[in-house]
Design a protein around this motif. Structure first.
Motif, short mmCIF file in Angstrom:
data_model
loop_
_atom_site.label_atom_id
_atom_site.label_comp_id
_atom_site.label_asym_id
_atom_site.label_seq_id
_atom_site.Cartn_x
_atom_site.Cartn_y
_atom_site.Cartn_z
N LEU A 267 1.13 -8.79 -13.57
CA LEU A 267 2.31 -9.23 -12.81
C LEU A 267 2.91 -8.10 -11.99
O LEU A 267 3.61 -8.35 -11.00
N GLY A 268 2.67 -6.88 -12.41
CA GLY A 268 3.22 -5.74 -11.68
C GLY A 268 2.38 -5.30 -10.51
O GLY A 268 2.74 -4.35 -9.81
N ARG A 269 1.25 -5.97 -10.27
CA ARG A 269 0.38 -5.63 -9.14
C ARG A 269 0.37 -6.75 -8.11
O ARG A 269 0.86 -7.86 -8.36
N ALA A 270 -0.20 -6.45 -6.93
CA ALA A 270 -0.33 -7.47 -5.89
C ALA A 270 -1.26 -8.58 -6.42
O ALA A 270 -2.19 -8.31 -7.17
N ASN B 45 3.66 -8.66 -7.24
CA ASN B 45 4.79 -7.80 -6.88
C ASN B 45 5.28 -8.07 -5.46
O ASN B 45 6.45 -7.85 -5.15
N LEU B 46 4.40 -8.57 -4.58
CA LEU B 46 4.84 -8.94 -3.23
C LEU B 46 5.71 -10.19 -3.27
O LEU B 46 6.67 -10.32 -2.51
N VAL B 47 5.36 -11.13 -4.17
CA VAL B 47 6.20 -12.32 -4.36
C VAL B 47 7.57 -11.91 -4.88
O VAL B 47 8.61 -12.38 -4.41
N LEU C 97 8.97 -9.00 -4.49
CA LEU C 97 9.63 -8.27 -3.41
C LEU C 97 10.42 -9.21 -2.52
O LEU C 97 11.61 -8.98 -2.22
N VAL C 98 9.79 -10.30 -2.09
CA VAL C 98 10.45 -11.27 -1.21
C VAL C 98 11.55 -12.02 -1.95
O VAL C 98 12.66 -12.22 -1.43
N ALA C 99 11.27 -12.44 -3.19
CA ALA C 99 12.24 -13.23 -3.95
C ALA C 99 13.51 -12.42 -4.22
O ALA C 99 14.63 -12.93 -4.07
N TYR C 100 13.35 -11.17 -4.61
CA TYR C 100 14.52 -10.33 -4.86
C TYR C 100 15.29 -10.05 -3.57
O TYR C 100 16.52 -10.00 -3.57
N PHE C 101 14.57 -9.90 -2.48
CA PHE C 101 15.26 -9.66 -1.21
C PHE C 101 16.14 -10.85 -0.84
O PHE C 101 17.30 -10.68 -0.44
#
Length: 390
Positions: free
Chosen positions: A328-331, A334-336, A338-342
């Motif tokens: 879960l900590g890798r692509a 982590n890109l998902v 990144l967007v969700a937290y943003f």
């Protein structure tokens, strides 16, 4: 744009993890150098842009008291709210914090202390706001002096500032290569970049970072005197790309500040000229304008949302989906994230902007408006009354 790039940098840099005892522990993630350069260049652009915009928007009719009230009203309310939230969060999760650290943060003095657990403590991003507060203190006198310099003297002074921006890190790296000791701990590894004192000097030291702010001020004054040739946006962006690439491979002390200064100053001039001439620019898109409005709140709250919640999110998803936490900590996971937290941080920045930042600034800008204009802000005769920059 600046806060967005800094968010991406922070997402791949700062992290809490749950240890074997289920306690939160801070870790520094390995990240590619090009991503480090993104965070450094974004911060430099913030300081240069701040000097430019403040110079352009400070009216000669402003009283000194009104200027101070507006700066406090703009900077401190969101700063105080997010710092208070950070202190409460630290106490709730049982991490260590000292009264000294709290006092330094609430008085915006943390960036003057060359220990990472101080200027990166409480809310790690707010060292830049402590540094910015120092700029505000120097701004009235700096503006008064800069405006009274001839164009030739102003250009020479800018050259001196740029030279010092490159020279001082070399001096610091040669003579200040020491590391933290005693009870002070480092958040980020700095041993390969000249040691902790050099890291602080080229990252948070207010007098050194003032050089970027001063360059922004002088760019504005030269632009208003109409002595700057027209800079095309495509060439300015090309120069920024070259500076970004060069900075990716530059030594740490230069990468944090120096390499991006000239490209960012040129880009700022190009964007301001385009705005004044009402030429097209993608930064005028509604999405970027709205993100600009939310940028302060987005910047101040991002780590308060990301750090405490991410390890629990990871553990919960791992248990629910049956996927290993390391996966879960890798692509692409982590890109998902990144967007969700943003998107979550943007949503939380909206009420901060609407109910804290805007009302506080509107109240502050009305204070002392009837006071006589300060001679400190008196415009020079050669200055043209251009309208506000972007």
């Amino acid at each position: 744009m600046t806060s967005t790039w800094i968010y991406v940098f922070h997402f791949f840099t700062f992290r809490f993890v749950l240890d074997q005892s289920h306690h939160l522990q801070f870790v520094q993630l390995d990240r590619p150098r090009f991503l480090t350069m993104a965070g450094n260049m974004a911060l430099s652009s913030f300081f240069v842009l701040s000097g430019f915009v403040l110079t352009l928007t400070t009216s000669p009719r402003t009283s000194l008291m009104n200027f101070c009230a507006k700066r406090v009203g703009k900077l401190y309310p969101i700063y105080f709210v997010t710092s208070a939230l950070a202190i409460v969060a630290i106490l709730l999760i049982g991490m260590p914090i000292t009264g000294e650290n709290i006092a330094l943060h609430l008085t915006l003095l943390q960036s003057w202390v060359p220990f990472q657990d101080i200027y990166h403590g409480v809310n790690p991003v707010t060292w830049s706001l402590s540094t910015e507060a120092f700029f505000y203190v120097l701004f009235p006198l700096s503006l008064f002096l800069f405006r009274r310099l001839s164009t030739r003297a102003l250009v020479i002074l800018m050259g001196v500032a740029i030279f010092l921006e490159f020279a001082l890190p070399l001096y610091a790296a040669r003579y200040f290569t020491v590391r933290s000791g005693g009870d002070h701990s480092a958040f980020l590894t700095s041993g390969n970049n000249g040691g902790d004192l050099v890291y602080w000097f080229t990252l948070a030291c207010p007098p050194y970072r003032f050089l970027e702010f001063a360059v922004g001020m002088m760019c504005c004054l030269l632009l208003r005197r109409r002595v700057v040739p027209v800079v095309r946006q495509r060439w300015a962006w090309t120069l920024v790309a070259i500076g970004y690439l060069a900075g990716t491979f530059a030594p740490g002390p230069w990468q944090r500040t120096s390499v991006g200064l000239i490209p960012l100053a040129v880009l700022l001039i190009a964007l301001a000229q385009a705005d004044l001439a009402e030429r097209a620019c993608f930064l005028r898109m509604r999405m970027f304008v709205r993100l600009g409005d939310l940028s302060y709140g987005l910047y101040a709250i991002q780590l308060l949302v990301l750090l405490p919640s991410y390890p629990f999110l990871l553990r919960g998803l791992s248990a629910g989906l049956g996927i290993d936490e390391q996966v879960l900590g890798r692509a692409p996971w982590n890109l998902v994230f990144l967007v969700a937290y943003f998107l979550l941080i943007v949503a939380l920045a909206m009420p901060l902007h609407r109910y804290v930042e805007v009302p506080a600034y509107e109240f502050a800008r009305k204070l002392f408006r009837d006071r006589p204009a300060s001679p400190t802000f008196a415009a020079e005769r050669a200055e043209t009354p251009d309208r506000a920059a972007p």
